[in-house]
Each structure stands twice: as structure tokens, then as C-alpha cells.
Design a protein around this motif. Structure first.
Motif, PDB file in Angstrom:
ATOM      1  N   SER A   1      13.965  -8.631  -7.011  1.00  0.00           N
ATOM      2  CA  SER A   1      13.957  -7.987  -5.705  1.00  0.00           C
ATOM      3  C   SER A   1      14.987  -6.867  -5.681  1.00  0.00           C
ATOM      4  N   PRO A   2      14.666  -5.730  -5.023  1.00  0.00           N
ATOM      5  CA  PRO A   2      13.442  -5.524  -4.265  1.00  0.00           C
ATOM      6  C   PRO A   2      12.313  -4.905  -5.085  1.00  0.00           C
ATOM      7  N   LEU A   3      11.154  -5.581  -5.065  1.00  0.00           N
ATOM      8  CA  LEU A   3       9.877  -4.986  -5.442  1.00  0.00           C
ATOM      9  C   LEU A   3       9.775  -4.563  -6.897  1.00  0.00           C
ATOM     10  N   VAL A   4      10.269  -5.402  -7.825  1.00  0.00           N
ATOM     11  CA  VAL A   4      10.155  -5.109  -9.253  1.00  0.00           C
ATOM     12  C   VAL A   4       9.758  -6.386  -9.999  1.00  0.00           C
ATOM     13  N   TRP A   5       8.772  -6.228 -10.905  1.00  0.00           N
ATOM     14  CA  TRP A   5       8.447  -7.272 -11.880  1.00  0.00           C
ATOM     15  C   TRP A   5       8.666  -6.689 -13.260  1.00  0.00           C
ATOM     16  N   ASP A   6       9.424  -7.406 -14.116  1.00  0.00           N
ATOM     17  CA  ASP A   6       9.798  -6.805 -15.399  1.00  0.00           C
ATOM     18  C   ASP A   6       8.929  -7.319 -16.546  1.00  0.00           C
TER      19      ASP A   6
ATOM     20  N   THR B   1      13.032 -10.027   5.642  1.00  0.00           N
ATOM     21  CA  THR B   1      13.166 -10.596   4.299  1.00  0.00           C
ATOM     22  C   THR B   1      11.889 -11.317   3.891  1.00  0.00           C
ATOM     23  N   VAL B   2      11.332 -12.100   4.802  1.00  0.00           N
ATOM     24  CA  VAL B   2      10.084 -12.814   4.499  1.00  0.00           C
ATOM     25  C   VAL B   2       8.951 -11.824   4.251  1.00  0.00           C
ATOM     26  N   ALA B   3       8.906 -10.734   5.003  1.00  0.00           N
ATOM     27  CA  ALA B   3       7.860  -9.732   4.790  1.00  0.00           C
ATOM     28  C   ALA B   3       7.968  -9.118   3.398  1.00  0.00           C
ATOM     29  N   GLN B   4       9.184  -8.779   2.970  1.00  0.00           N
ATOM     30  CA  GLN B   4       9.362  -8.216   1.630  1.00  0.00           C
ATOM     31  C   GLN B   4       9.027  -9.245   0.562  1.00  0.00           C
ATOM     32  N   LEU B   5       9.582 -10.453   0.692  1.00  0.00           N
ATOM     33  CA  LEU B   5       9.312 -11.526  -0.269  1.00  0.00           C
ATOM     34  C   LEU B   5       7.816 -11.791  -0.366  1.00  0.00           C
ATOM     35  N   ASN B   6       7.146 -11.811   0.766  1.00  0.00           N
ATOM     36  CA  ASN B   6       5.706 -12.072   0.787  1.00  0.00           C
ATOM     37  C   ASN B   6       4.952 -11.001   0.005  1.00  0.00           C
ATOM     38  N   ALA B   7       5.354  -9.746   0.176  1.00  0.00           N
ATOM     39  CA  ALA B   7       4.716  -8.668  -0.573  1.00  0.00           C
ATOM     40  C   ALA B   7       4.934  -8.851  -2.073  1.00  0.00           C
ATOM     41  N   GLU B   8       6.153  -9.192  -2.458  1.00  0.00           N
ATOM     42  CA  GLU B   8       6.458  -9.395  -3.880  1.00  0.00           C
ATOM     43  C   GLU B   8       5.637 -10.544  -4.460  1.00  0.00           C
ATOM     44  N   ALA B   9       5.582 -11.662  -3.737  1.00  0.00           N
ATOM     45  CA  ALA B   9       4.833 -12.818  -4.225  1.00  0.00           C
ATOM     46  C   ALA B   9       3.346 -12.509  -4.316  1.00  0.00           C
ATOM     47  N   LEU B  10       2.806 -11.841  -3.316  1.00  0.00           N
ATOM     48  CA  LEU B  10       1.384 -11.516  -3.327  1.00  0.00           C
ATOM     49  C   LEU B  10       1.028 -10.602  -4.495  1.00  0.00           C
ATOM     50  N   SER B  11       1.908  -9.642  -4.803  1.00  0.00           N
ATOM     51  CA  SER B  11       1.613  -8.732  -5.913  1.00  0.00           C
ATOM     52  C   SER B  11       1.521  -9.499  -7.233  1.00  0.00           C
ATOM     53  N   ALA B  12       2.419 -10.473  -7.430  1.00  0.00           N
ATOM     54  CA  ALA B  12       2.381 -11.267  -8.664  1.00  0.00           C
ATOM     55  C   ALA B  12       1.201 -12.231  -8.665  1.00  0.00           C
ATOM     56  N   LEU B  13       0.942 -12.878  -7.538  1.00  0.00           N
ATOM     57  CA  LEU B  13      -0.205 -13.781  -7.448  1.00  0.00           C
ATOM     58  C   LEU B  13      -1.499 -13.030  -7.751  1.00  0.00           C
ATOM     59  N   ALA B  14      -1.616 -11.831  -7.213  1.00  0.00           N
ATOM     60  CA  ALA B  14      -2.810 -11.030  -7.491  1.00  0.00           C
ATOM     61  C   ALA B  14      -2.915 -10.711  -8.980  1.00  0.00           C
TER      62      ALA B  14
ATOM     63  N   GLU C   1       0.803  -1.220   0.000  1.00  0.00           N
ATOM     64  CA  GLU C   1       0.000   0.000   0.000  1.00  0.00           C
ATOM     65  C   GLU C   1       0.839   1.276   0.000  1.00  0.00           C
ATOM     66  N   GLU C   2       1.958   1.249   0.736  1.00  0.00           N
ATOM     67  CA  GLU C   2       2.685   2.496   0.993  1.00  0.00           C
ATOM     68  C   GLU C   2       3.987   2.630   0.200  1.00  0.00           C
ATOM     69  N   VAL C   3       4.683   1.517  -0.047  1.00  0.00           N
ATOM     70  CA  VAL C   3       5.930   1.550  -0.817  1.00  0.00           C
ATOM     71  C   VAL C   3       5.644   1.286  -2.289  1.00  0.00           C
ATOM     72  N   GLY C   4       4.792   0.303  -2.531  1.00  0.00           N
ATOM     73  CA  GLY C   4       4.418  -0.044  -3.889  1.00  0.00           C
ATOM     74  C   GLY C   4       5.374  -1.018  -4.545  1.00  0.00           C
ATOM     75  N   VAL C   5       4.935  -1.554  -5.671  1.00  0.00           N
ATOM     76  CA  VAL C   5       5.719  -2.499  -6.466  1.00  0.00           C
ATOM     77  C   VAL C   5       5.781  -1.981  -7.893  1.00  0.00           C
ATOM     78  N   VAL C   6       6.958  -1.999  -8.467  1.00  0.00           N
ATOM     79  CA  VAL C   6       7.122  -1.562  -9.856  1.00  0.00           C
ATOM     80  C   VAL C   6       6.753  -2.721 -10.792  1.00  0.00           C
TER      81      VAL C   6
END
Length: 519
Positions: free
Chosen positions: A237-242, A278-291, A60-65
Motif C-alpha cells: 500500500s498504497p496501490l502497488v503489487w510487486d 482506508t477501507v475504500a483504498q484497501l478494498n480497491a487493492e484487494a479487488l485488483s489482486a482478486l481479479a 478506474e481513475e487512479v489505477g494500481v501499479v
């Protein structure tokens, strides 16, 4: 077990009694692993909620690219906030709604229906390693691989009972240009094994080629309702899907085929120097892609993925088998179950340059954590060494046997013959032995796992047999297996259609040693 053992003679006696056993290769695939042991779960409910909340705060606050114009437009249409530089801010309730539509279980369908696999929840599967630019061959020489080397690995994966998949590019076939490799790799996976397999995701167009070939093999309509292949999409990582990975993800999801959403973790380098964070960041990244998979196609299968390593603060090199990796696997298993989605991990990872004690320790440590964390898709389960830079044929064979041993353990305690075995205690009584008892005669092959690759003979017998180390024994086994390999029949018309497709695409795709996204 990798070998079916047939007793030819039993000489009865005391402690010196021995069996002479004639062995024959048994290639029957083990069913999907169904766990019957409790899992190790290091987090309590409050800590799970804490990781979840931290991950949602990041979204919500940092976001994912999402570095891809199509994905950005998809997210806008879905109602997400899109900021500058393709940064997407995802509302937690939106994420939860999308995640809820991912199936918790499904069935993998192979071209041989006997090799179909229930997947998710308590069911799991072992998959060989992929992506090695080098191999250690049948002479234990490190060199660049060819398509024939890849075929040998696919044949071994087909013959090893604990391997549930032929994967895809176990090793990179360096004798084919990069732009055409995905076609030859896919055909090798399909031809040399009738187990399920993986599909290349090196570009969106390459993924579409793979899926077209799957449609030739299985039928387009069949794929609409059946999982037949697995794609993998790695996050940066961190927080990018290409764009490359997202294009491949769309190709798989549109065909209703499962994709692994896999952040690539180098703990301490591209994540915080903290296991929990690390798990919190990874979890955010995985959830963004799963969504996003559900934005593409609601209800399509998707798998919570990751690749885990920690980084040496001395050299910057990735490490395998560390305690933090084990803890992260256990934590990620809890998070995946919290969201009700199947998940993937990496198994039997080694960083050693040869198949030595370091390699064995690292692999054993990883596998034990993976088995006890409840992973469903256990990738890189055979051959991985030198941080994935090479696939060792010797390690491939031994890892597969280790997986069979782990399979036996996680099946849990067998109680079917408990009363019969207790009756043997009364028959034998104090001071006797069980070797000649009818219960032992009936059960000796199945009662205890008997590894073929480990030598448990006396040192005198070991010396008489040639003083061979485990690498030599494994390479001999690999040669024997390849000599005994029988190709599973592939319909000639289907194979011709696959070859015609490959020939056409190779004419259409420029034969350059780089991927060209325009084709």
C-alpha cells in the motif's frame, strides 16, 4: 476445549462442594467453526455501495501499479488499460466479472482426512501466527529461533484443538540460510502435523518448490481439484503489487491452490487518516489482486485478505487492538460478503513486549471483533506479540484456549437439553442447589467452558499451588504437551521423496543469505 476432564470423585454438599478432576491431554481438532450468531455490520446498504463506488473509482481513475512484466502483459491481453510506469486501470465491470468466478466456498484437504475443513460462507478456521524473527521460549527468554523451535510450534499447533492449521514459518529458523528455509519450513509443517498448512510465497521459485512438495504429499492430479495449501501475497500500500508477490500468486493459482490477496495497512501512514477511506483504498487493492487471480486461472480459489494496523501519530509505530481496527474488520467483512468471496483477517494481535495485561487486552479486543465480523480465515490466532516481532510460547497456549472459548460463543446458544434442565428446576425448588442433580452430573463438563489457563481458585489455594501467574502456567502446559506429543505417521516413502527433493533443491539453490530470483 483443550483438555478432556474425567471426574474421579464428587463430594456432595452446599457451597463448599468441589470436584477433584484428573486431566488428560485431548488433541482432537475442533471441526471448522460454523457461526450461529448474528454478525455486527456497521454499514447500511447505501454505505456499502459508497465504499464499492469509491473503490471502483480508484481502480478506474487512479489505477494500481503491477510492478511485473508478466502481469502487465496478462492485463493487456485481458483488455485492461495500461499506462505509464506499469499502472493498470481496471474497468469496474471487468473487475466484477472476474470476481464473480471466485468460488464462495470450498474444502481444505489435510493429509489426515479427519482434519478436512469446509471453508467460506459461515465456516471459519483459526491459524497460528507466522513470520516472527524472535520467540519467547519455554523459559520465557526472547531469542532467535531455530528449526527445532519451529518444530515445537508445529507440534503445539497439531495438539491444540482450536488450531486448524500448522501454518508455515511460525518463527524464522535462523540456523538455516534464507535461500533454503522455505524447504525446511514446508517439511516441518507437513511432518509434525497432519492438519492443513500454509505455503511460503517469498518468491515465485520458492512457491513452486512448496507446490512441488505438496504434489509429492498429495499428488499432482489431486491438487487440480482439491485445496491443500494456502499462499499469502501481501500488497504494498498504497496501490502497488510487486513482482515477488505476483510471481508467487501465479504459482499458486496455476496449481488451483487458494491464495490470500492481502494489502498491508498501516492506517494513517500508507492509507488516509480515515477509517472509511482506508477501507475504500484497501478494498480497491484487494479487488485488483482478486481479479488478477482469475486472469491467471478462471475459477481458482482466492481469498480477500488484508493485514490491519493503525499507526501511532506520536511514534509512527503500528498499534494493535484499536477501535478503528475493529471497525475496519467489520466493514471489510461486509464488503467481502457483498462480492461473495471468502475473506481473511488477523486475530489475537498484541504489541506488548511481554505477555502482560496490554497483550491480553489487545488480543481480546481483536478477537471479539474478528469473531463478530464473520471472518473465514483467522490468521495469527496464536502467539503474536511485539507487533509480530516475536512469537511467545506462553501466549501461543493461552491464545489457543481463547480461540476455543470464542469458538464456543460463536456456536451460539445450545437448546438440546433445555427441557431436561428446566425439569431440574422443579426437582431442586427454592433454596436448593444443583451440584448433585443428575442433570448437572451428566452435563457439568460441557455446560460451561472451563478455562485451564485462567486461575479461578481462592487466593489461599493459588498461593498453595505456588502463586503462579498465567505465563508460568502456560509454559508448564507447553512442556507437558511437548512431552506427550506423538508424531502423526507420514508414509516413509513419501517422506523419503520429500527429503530427496529438499536435498536436490538445496544443491541447486546457492546457499546465500538472500533470496536469488534467478534460481
Amino acid at each position: 476445549m483443550t483438555i478432556a476432564e474425567t471426574p474421579v470423585q464428587l463430594r456432595r454438599g452446599g457451597r463448599g462442594a468441589r470436584r477433584e478432576i484428573r486431566t488428560a491431554i485431548d488433541t482432537t481438532m475442533l471441526p471448522a467453526l460454523k457461526r450461529n450468531l448474528p454478525l455486527i455490520e456497521p454499514m447500511d446498504a447505501e454505505q456499502i455501495a459508497r465504499i464499492d463506488a469509491a473503490s471502483m473509482d480508484i481502480l478506474e481513475e487512479v489505477g494500481v501499479v503491477f510492478r511485473d512484466p508478466i502481469a502487465i502483459e496478462d492485463w493487456r491481453k485481458a483488455g485492461a488499460k495500461v499506462g505509464e510506469e506499469d499502472r493498470v486501470f481496471l474497468d469496474r465491470e471487468m473487475v466484477r466479472e472476474f470476481i464473480a468466478t471466485i468460488p464462495e466456498t470450498f474444502t481444505y484437504h489435510a493429509r489426515n482426512p479427519a482434519n478436512n475443513l469446509p471453508f467460506g460462507a459461515d465456516h471459519a478456521m483459526f491459524i497460528p501466527m507466522t513470520g516472527a524473527p524472535y520467540l519467547r521460549d519455554l523459559d520465557d527468554v526472547r531469542r532467535g529461533p531455530t528449526l527445532d523451535d519451529l518444530a515445537n510450534f508445529h507440534k503445539l499447533a497439531h495438539m491444540l484443538p482450536a488450531m486448524h492449521s500448522s501454518a508455515h514459518h511460525i518463527v524464522e529458523p535462523m540456523d538455516h540460510v534464507v535461500a533454503h528455509r522455505h524447504l525446511q519450513i514446508t517439511h516441518s509443517s507437513m511432518k509434525h502435523s497432519d492438519k492443513t498448512f500454509m505455503g511460503m510465497t517469498t518468491s515465485g521459485k520458492n512457491a513452486e518448490d512448496v507446490l512441488d512438495m505438496c504434489a509429492i504429499l498429495f499428488g499432482t492430479e489431486f491438487m487440480e481439484t482439491h485445496a491443500v495449501v494456502t499462499g499469502n501475497c501481501n500488497g504494498n500500500s498504497p496501490l502497488v503489487w510487486d513482482e515477488t508477490m505476483l510471481g508467487a500468486m501465479r504459482a499458486f493459482c496455476r496449481r488451483n491452490q487458494p491464495v490470500l490477496c492481502s494489502p498491508f495497512v498501516l492506517g494513517g501512514a500508507n492509507t488516509p487518516a480515515s477509517t472509511a477511506a482506508t477501507v475504500a483504498q484497501l478494498n480497491a487493492e484487494a479487488l485488483s489482486a482478486l481479479a488478477y487471480t482469475q486472469v491467471i486461472r478462471k475459477g481458482c480459489p482466492a481469498i480477500y485478505g488484508h493485514y490491519l494496523s493503525t499507526v501511532s501519530m506520536k511514534s509512527g509505530a503500528p498499534m494493535a487492538g484499536t477501535p478503528e481496527i475493529s471497525l475496519m474488520n467489520m466493514m471489510i467483512g461486509q464488503m467481502a460478503r457483498h462480492y461473495g468471496v471468502p475473506w481473511r483477517t488477523s486475530n489475537t494481535l498484541g504489541g506488548a513486549k511481554t505477555f502482560d495485561a496490554q497483550s491480553g487486552y489487545e488480543s481480546a479486543s481483536t478477537m471479539m471483533a474478528v469473531l463478530m465480523s464473520g471472518a473465514n480465515y483467522m490468521w495469527h490466532s496464536a502467539g503474536w506479540n511485539e507487533a509480530g516481532m516475536h512469537c511467545s510460547i506462553a501466549k501461543f497456549i493461552v491464545d489457543a484456549e481463547q480461540c476455543a472459548m470464542g469458538y464456543r460463543m460463536v456456536e451460539g446458544v445450545q437448546w438440546g437439553d433445555f427441557d431436561e434442565a428446566l425439569a431440574a428446576v422443579r426437582d431442586v425448588g427454592p433454596g436448593g442447589h444443583y451440584l448433585g442433580h443428575p442433570h448437572t452430573q451428566k452435563r457439568f463438563q460441557e455446560a460451561f467452558f472451563m478455562p485451564e489457563m485462567f486461575d479461578n481458585n481462592s487466593i489461599e489455594q493459588w498461593a498453595a499451588d505456588g502463586s503462579k501467574d498465567i505465563t508460568q502456567r502456560a509454559l508448564e502446559r507447553a512442556r507437558d504437551m511437548l512431552a506427550a506429543y506423538e508424531e502423526p505417521t507420514l508414509d516413509l516413502a513419501v517422506n523419503d521423496e520429500l527429503l530427496d527433493y529438499i536435498a536436490r533443491r538445496e544443491r541447486e539453490i546457492p546457499a546465500v543469505d538472500a533470496l536469488n530470483e534467478e534460481y
